[in-house]
Design a protein around this motif. Structure first.
Motif, short mmCIF file in Angstrom:
data_model
loop_
_atom_site.label_atom_id
_atom_site.label_comp_id
_atom_site.label_asym_id
_atom_site.label_seq_id
_atom_site.Cartn_x
_atom_site.Cartn_y
_atom_site.Cartn_z
N ALA A 20 0.83 -1.20 0.00
CA ALA A 20 0.00 0.00 0.00
C ALA A 20 0.86 1.26 0.00
CB ALA A 20 -0.92 -0.01 1.21
N HIS A 21 0.52 2.17 -0.90
CA HIS A 21 1.21 3.45 -0.98
C HIS A 21 0.25 4.46 -1.59
CE1 HIS A 21 1.79 1.42 -4.85
NE2 HIS A 21 1.88 2.63 -5.40
N HIS A 22 0.50 5.74 -1.34
CA HIS A 22 -0.35 6.77 -1.93
C HIS A 22 0.11 7.03 -3.35
CE1 HIS A 22 -2.86 7.82 1.48
NE2 HIS A 22 -1.80 7.57 2.24
N ARG A 65 -4.78 8.17 -3.91
CA ARG A 65 -5.45 7.04 -3.26
C ARG A 65 -4.42 6.10 -2.64
NH1 ARG A 65 -10.80 6.93 -2.09
NH2 ARG A 65 -11.66 8.65 -3.31
N LEU A 66 -4.85 5.40 -1.60
CA LEU A 66 -3.99 4.38 -1.01
C LEU A 66 -4.19 3.09 -1.82
CD1 LEU A 66 -2.02 3.83 1.32
CD2 LEU A 66 -3.96 3.04 2.69
N ARG A 70 -2.31 -0.56 -3.98
CA ARG A 70 -1.18 -1.44 -4.22
C ARG A 70 -1.41 -2.14 -5.56
NH1 ARG A 70 -2.26 -6.98 -3.15
NH2 ARG A 70 -4.20 -7.29 -2.00
N GLU A 110 -7.33 -0.44 -4.71
CA GLU A 110 -7.31 0.25 -3.42
C GLU A 110 -7.08 -0.77 -2.33
OE1 GLU A 110 -10.97 3.08 -3.88
OE2 GLU A 110 -9.38 4.04 -2.71
N SER A 111 -6.15 -0.48 -1.46
CA SER A 111 -5.83 -1.44 -0.41
C SER A 111 -4.97 -0.78 0.65
CB SER A 111 -5.07 -2.62 -1.01
OG SER A 111 -4.46 -3.38 0.01
N PRO A 112 -5.24 -1.10 1.91
CA PRO A 112 -4.35 -0.63 2.98
C PRO A 112 -3.28 -1.67 3.33
CG PRO A 112 -6.35 -1.51 3.93
CD PRO A 112 -6.42 -1.78 2.45
N ALA A 133 -0.13 -3.35 3.90
CA ALA A 133 1.24 -2.84 3.88
C ALA A 133 2.28 -3.92 4.15
CB ALA A 133 1.38 -1.71 4.91
N GLU A 168 -0.67 -9.03 5.49
CA GLU A 168 -1.93 -8.34 5.19
C GLU A 168 -2.38 -8.63 3.75
OE1 GLU A 168 -1.03 -4.75 8.35
OE2 GLU A 168 -1.14 -4.25 6.23
N GLU A 221 -5.86 -10.38 2.51
CA GLU A 221 -6.73 -9.82 1.46
C GLU A 221 -6.91 -10.80 0.30
OE1 GLU A 221 -6.29 -4.97 1.61
OE2 GLU A 221 -5.76 -6.03 -0.22
#
Lengths: 319, 425
Positions: free
Chosen positions: A228-230, A258-259, A261, A275-277, A279, A283, A287
């Protein structure tokens, strides 16, 4: 029946414990099969090459090659077909990986193919994904490779599901799905005539989830864009399109941060983030377990052109 | 149900199974049903199915479309090649080899069966056992598949009557007995409606057995038995990494096909018959004192003796046969019939040698399983026993005892085509 999951995403995917008493997991089976395939390739071909894109699958391939051939050198060089439309993080990762392994890397670029007039671009922003086929086949001819090891998996796509582990290519680099060699047990027929070659897919039986579990188990480094990155993106239909140098904005496009990956890494012009948090690898595994959209369906424009687009590209000699 | 990742180190392991049935027996629908009900189909693929359903007119999702991959197949509504599918449940990971049922593609069924632990044979309850059903049971047994599962399909079309199912169950068991095949598992299902596929059916209270997926999740996997049988280590590669100083390291790389090995074990190198001891077992993570099938490892030995690709390391008290004459069953796949004037290569384990057929012993008519003696030749999709002669001795086991060391392929040296699969008597 109740099939509720008991997975704890905070737990490591598997511990690295290779004593013989430990129970044998499906990852061990897949790993041993892939090592066997790599060794058969090294033994049966005069001049093999491993196609390294610096994505997660080919990074797993490199670890398997280490398991197959260390403490010796790899019995083949690596080949990167560079579209020129790269994520800088990926090229950085590629170069660090090569420095760590101390193996030989050959880079052939789509730009060279363009400069030589082998392919022509309609416009600068055009995806160079399909053009790679020409660059790849030219490199195979230039070096006389008789086997190209790739990281494709059968779970990726319907046409791939029908492909052999040792997949024959004719003098034109083409795949003929109706004339594939039967592949029985673990006996691979690696015989080719001059000018023909074999594509070899040691990860054929791996799924996206297996890849992530293996990355966790082996503590493999992968390019940072998988986490995950912006990122600046525009939303089109159900997809996020990354903003980059040659992106042509369309009416109604709104650039937003957007956050995200990436689930696959390819040519920047056709690879889409989700879109994904997530990291960490753990994780991402959590997902992936829940994922309701296939890897390529989520992230590749090139497969969406028509239901058969992978089949057509493969027939022409694509990876 | 959810797809679950395997933190429990694959407690249930990996089951490879194959599916066989006639074109209309509902094989693709069954696989589609398993994947769909096991929630192993990603949403975007379901949406693609819904789009296809709207185009086709009647609006119902066609689960068979999940497995028909190539454009040519979708246009003709057939399966032309082996397709591999993957899914996982909390208990197990599965690999499906989906093979077409029509006659001209018997080679694909044999291909799919060669690595399978279990075969699902579909029978249409309205048609009963057909020649093709018998052929599938015959081939599954010939290829040494441990578990046979006969799914009696389309039960919804006979009102879920027990009598219709029982008659077929009895006939199928009789066929298996006649073939000396393992007794089959039998399940009445409706692939189209989902009865007894993933979820037990309320429509057939008379059936007390497990649903099909439950059976797939719980049958024993033969893999663990391989680790307990005789040690077989075909050498894939001999590696001499540099930097060993005056005493260069020589690594013999390969996969343990069966059995296990310890450092210090005495081994015989076949076919030469020389003996030495295992000095070390090496992996990237360091040395092991013990390794077992199906691990890929590299070993060093105590003595400086000649060992090359194609040789097999075994224990002195569990030796295989070593001979240059082999009796085997051949499944002929070549476009051209068998022809003794052509040169064939035999690949078994990691060894490839020339092969001559001394005589054809018999031929099985796969339509009705009738055997005829001393046939003139073998045509595509024929199965027959033959006596082969090799230029030199090789080490091998009977296929019944060991699938890895008892199997071979024949390659036409001129066309490079794989023309036959062989199973040693």
């Amino acid at each position: 029946m109740n099939f509720e999951t008991s997975v704890d995403p905070n737990r490591p995917a598997a511990t690295v414990d290779r004593t013989a008493d430990r129970s044998w997991s499906h990852l061990d089976t897949l790993e041993s099969e892939a090592i066997h395939v790599l060794r058969e390739t090294a033994a049966e071909f005069r001049n093999p090459v491993l196609m390294f894109s610096a994505g997660k699958d080919s990074t797993v391939l490199l670890r398997l090659a280490e398991r197959a051939f260390r403490p010796g050198r790899f019995p083949f060089p690596l080949l990167h077909v560079d579209t020129g439309h790269n994520f800088p993080e990926v090229i950085d990762f590629r170069d660090r990986t090569m420095a760590r392994l101390g193996e030989r890397l050959i880079v052939r670029t789509v730009q060279e193919s363009i400069d030589k007039g082998r392919v022509t671009l309609k416009k600068e922003s055009q995806s160079r994904n399909a053009l790679q086929t020409v660059t790849l086949l030219d490199a195979i001819t230039e070096f006389g490779f008789d086997a190209c090891i790739g990281g494709a998996r059968r779970d990726e796509e319907k046409a791939r599901a029908k492909e052999r582990i040792f997949s024959f290519r004719d003098e034109f680099g083409q795949w003929d799905p109706r004339r594939q060699r039967p592949e029985l047990w673990h006996l691979y027929n690696g015989r080719v005539d001059p000018g023909q070659h074999m594509r070899v897919f040691p990860l054929s039986n791996w799924t996206e989830l297996d890849i992530w579990q293996y990355i966790a188990r082996e503590s493999l480094e992968i390019p940072t864009i998988y986490f995950a990155h912006h990122r600046q993106v525009v939303r089109r239909a159900n997809h996020l399109v990354p903003v980059w140098e040659f992106l042509e904005l369309q009416p109604g496009d709104v650039i937003e941060s957007r956050l995200v990956r990436f689930r696959t890494v390819g040519d920047i012009s056709c690879t889409l983030p989700v879109e994904s948090p997530a990291a960490t690898v753990a994780e991402i595994i959590a997902e992936t377990v829940e994922a309701r959209v296939s890897e390529r369906g989520a992230t590749r424009m090139d497969d969406r052109t028509s239901e058969a687009s992978m089949e057509l590209r493969k027939i022409a000699g694509y990876f | 149900m959810k797809l679950v990742h395997d933190t429990e180190a694959g407690a249930g392991g990996l089951l490879r199974f194959t599916t066989a049935g006639s074109v209309d027996d509902g094989k693709s629908t069954l696989i589609g049903r398993i994947l769909h009900d096991a929630k192993a189909v990603p949403q975007d693929q379901i949406e693609a199915l819904e789009r296809a359903a709207r185009r086709s007119g009647d609006g119902a999702i066609d689960l068979s479309l999940l497995t028909d991959g190539l454009t040519a197949e979708r246009e003709q509504g057939i399966t032309i090649d082996v397709a591999y599918r993957y899914f996982a449940t909390r208990r197990r990971k599965f690999i499906i080899a989906d093979t077409p049922g029509h006659e001209q593609y018997t080679r694909n069924m044999v291909t799919g069966a060669s690595t399978a632990d279990l075969a699902i044979v579909l029978v249409d309850v309205r048609k009963g056992l057909t020649d093709q059903t018998r052929r599938h049971l015959y081939l599954s047994n010939l290829l040494g598949i441990r578990h046979l599962l006969i799914a009696v399909n389309k039960m919804d079309l006979v009102g879920y009557q027990e009598s219709a199912y029982s008659a077929i169950a009895k006939a199928a068991s009789d066929v298996c007995t006649k073939l000396s095949a393992p007794l089959p598992h039998l399940i009445p299902i409706s692939a189209k409606l989902g009865d007894n596929v993933v979820h037990p059916s309320d429509n057939m209270p008379w059936y007390r057995g497990p649903a099909l997926l439950t059976l797939l999740e719980t049958v024993p996997i033969p893999g663990s038995e391989m680790a307990r049988s005789a040690f077989r280590f075909p050498v894939q590669i001999v590696s001499r990494p540099r930097g060993g100083g005056s005493d260069p390291l020589r690594l013999y790389m390969g996969r343990i096909e069966s059995g296990e090995i310890r450092v210090g074990d005495r081994v015989v190198i076949l076919p030469a018959g020389t003996q030495t001891k295992i000095a070390s077992i090496k992996t990237l993570d360091g040395d092991l004192d013990h390794a077992a099938a199906p691990q890929s490892v590299a070993v060093t030995v105590a003595d400086d003796i000649d060992i090359a690709r194609g040789d097999m390391l075994v224990h002195p008290d569990q030796t295989p046969r070593v001979d240059r004459r082999i009796d085997a069953t051949l499944c002929w796949f070549g476009d051209d019939p068998f022809d003794n004037r052509r040169k064939y290569l035999l690949k078994q384990g990691t060894r490839t040698v020339g092969a001559k057929v001394a005589k054809l012993i018999d031929r099985v008519d796969v339509k009705n399983l009738q055997i005829s003696e001393a046939p003139e030749t073998l045509m595509r999709n024929d199965i027959g026993r033959a006596q082969l002669v090799l230029p030199a001795k090789i080490a091998f086991d009977s296929y019944r005892r060991n699938r890895a060391t008892g199997a071979f392929i024949l390659i036409d040296e001129q066309s490079n085509a794989t023309v036959a699969a062989g199973m040693i008597d």
